[in-house]
Scaffold this motif. Structure first.
Motif, mmCIF file in Angstrom:
data_model
loop_
_atom_site.group_PDB
_atom_site.id
_atom_site.type_symbol
_atom_site.label_atom_id
_atom_site.label_comp_id
_atom_site.label_asym_id
_atom_site.label_seq_id
_atom_site.Cartn_x
_atom_site.Cartn_y
_atom_site.Cartn_z
ATOM 1 N N UNK A 33 1.124 -0.830 -0.125
ATOM 2 C CA UNK A 33 0.061 0.373 0.405
ATOM 3 C C UNK A 33 0.617 1.118 -0.325
ATOM 4 N N UNK A 34 0.362 2.107 -0.587
ATOM 5 C CA UNK A 34 0.880 3.387 -0.311
ATOM 6 C C UNK A 34 -0.051 4.300 0.819
ATOM 7 N N UNK A 35 1.137 4.587 1.705
ATOM 8 C CA UNK A 35 0.039 5.252 2.784
ATOM 9 C C UNK A 35 0.893 6.661 3.665
ATOM 10 N N UNK A 36 0.042 7.785 3.603
ATOM 11 C CA UNK A 36 0.176 8.549 3.998
ATOM 12 C C UNK A 36 -0.366 9.053 5.075
ATOM 13 N N UNK A 37 0.664 9.068 6.232
ATOM 14 C CA UNK A 37 0.462 9.668 7.572
ATOM 15 C C UNK A 37 0.175 11.052 7.872
ATOM 16 N N UNK A 38 -0.609 11.120 8.795
ATOM 17 C CA UNK A 38 -0.926 12.578 9.539
ATOM 18 C C UNK A 38 -0.960 12.209 11.043
ATOM 19 N N UNK A 43 -3.934 18.034 9.886
ATOM 20 C CA UNK A 43 -3.186 17.586 8.981
ATOM 21 C C UNK A 43 -3.287 16.795 8.126
ATOM 22 N N UNK A 44 -4.424 15.646 8.108
ATOM 23 C CA UNK A 44 -4.972 15.370 7.278
ATOM 24 C C UNK A 44 -5.967 15.809 6.569
ATOM 25 N N UNK A 45 -6.876 16.650 6.720
ATOM 26 C CA UNK A 45 -7.257 17.940 6.105
ATOM 27 C C UNK A 45 -6.886 18.217 4.634
ATOM 28 N N UNK A 46 -5.502 18.614 5.428
ATOM 29 C CA UNK A 46 -4.333 19.845 4.403
ATOM 30 C C UNK A 46 -3.769 18.701 3.873
ATOM 31 N N UNK A 47 -3.249 17.760 4.081
ATOM 32 C CA UNK A 47 -2.784 16.926 2.788
ATOM 33 C C UNK A 47 -3.921 15.970 1.840
ATOM 34 N N UNK A 48 -5.049 16.166 2.684
ATOM 35 C CA UNK A 48 -6.168 15.542 1.579
ATOM 36 C C UNK A 48 -7.066 17.258 0.584
ATOM 37 N N UNK A 49 -6.683 17.684 0.814
ATOM 38 C CA UNK A 49 -6.685 19.205 0.597
ATOM 39 C C UNK A 49 -6.007 19.227 -1.406
ATOM 40 N N UNK A 50 -4.832 18.525 -0.678
ATOM 41 C CA UNK A 50 -3.656 18.898 -1.757
ATOM 42 C C UNK A 50 -3.438 17.330 -3.024
#
Length: 128
Positions: A33-38, A43-50
């Motif tokens: 899996x490709x994992x993006x941690x927050x 932080x999660x919202x910011x990563x998701x918006x990008x």
């Protein structure tokens, strides 16, 4: 555990405990899996918006320092209706929001969880 490997699906991992976040990130990354941690909802919202529409699954602690995992999911789902969710919690009291989780039919992993439990739950959700 071979049949539990992923096929490159992208997972947004939101977990405020460094140890648990590190374990889940490594466990999922080592299994395809490709994992993006927050570390929190902000932080999660910011990563998701990008990268909207990029994530298949939100793997999220129910109790985060800045808001609940359920609230975070509602916000992200409004942006991407196809986003799936797997909730985790170490709490078994009212903080775990168990009735709301059951009512919505969300998958849930009680902490501490094993590698097999994690991979099995993720595989099951992504297969639906």
């Amino acid at each position: 555990l071979k049949n539990l490997k992923g096929g490159g699906e992208r997972i947004l991992l939101v977990e405020d405990s460094d140890g648990v976040r590190e374990f889940a990130k490594m466990a999922l990354a080592e299994n395809g899996y490709h994992v993006t941690p927050a570390a929190n909802a902000e932080e999660a919202l910011s990563l998701f918006r990008k990268k909207p529409g990029r994530f298949k699954l939100l793997l999220c602690d129910v109790v985060l320092p800045d808001q609940s995992g359920l609230d975070l999911y509602e916000q992200l789902k409004a942006r991407d209706p196809k986003l799936k969710i797997l909730l985790t919690s170490g709490y078994s009291d009212s903080k775990s929001q168990w009735p709301a989780i059951q009512q919505k039919g969300f998958e849930y992993l009680q902490k501490p969880y094993s590698l097999a439990q994690l991979l099995s739950a993720v595989k099951k959700i992504l297969a639906h």
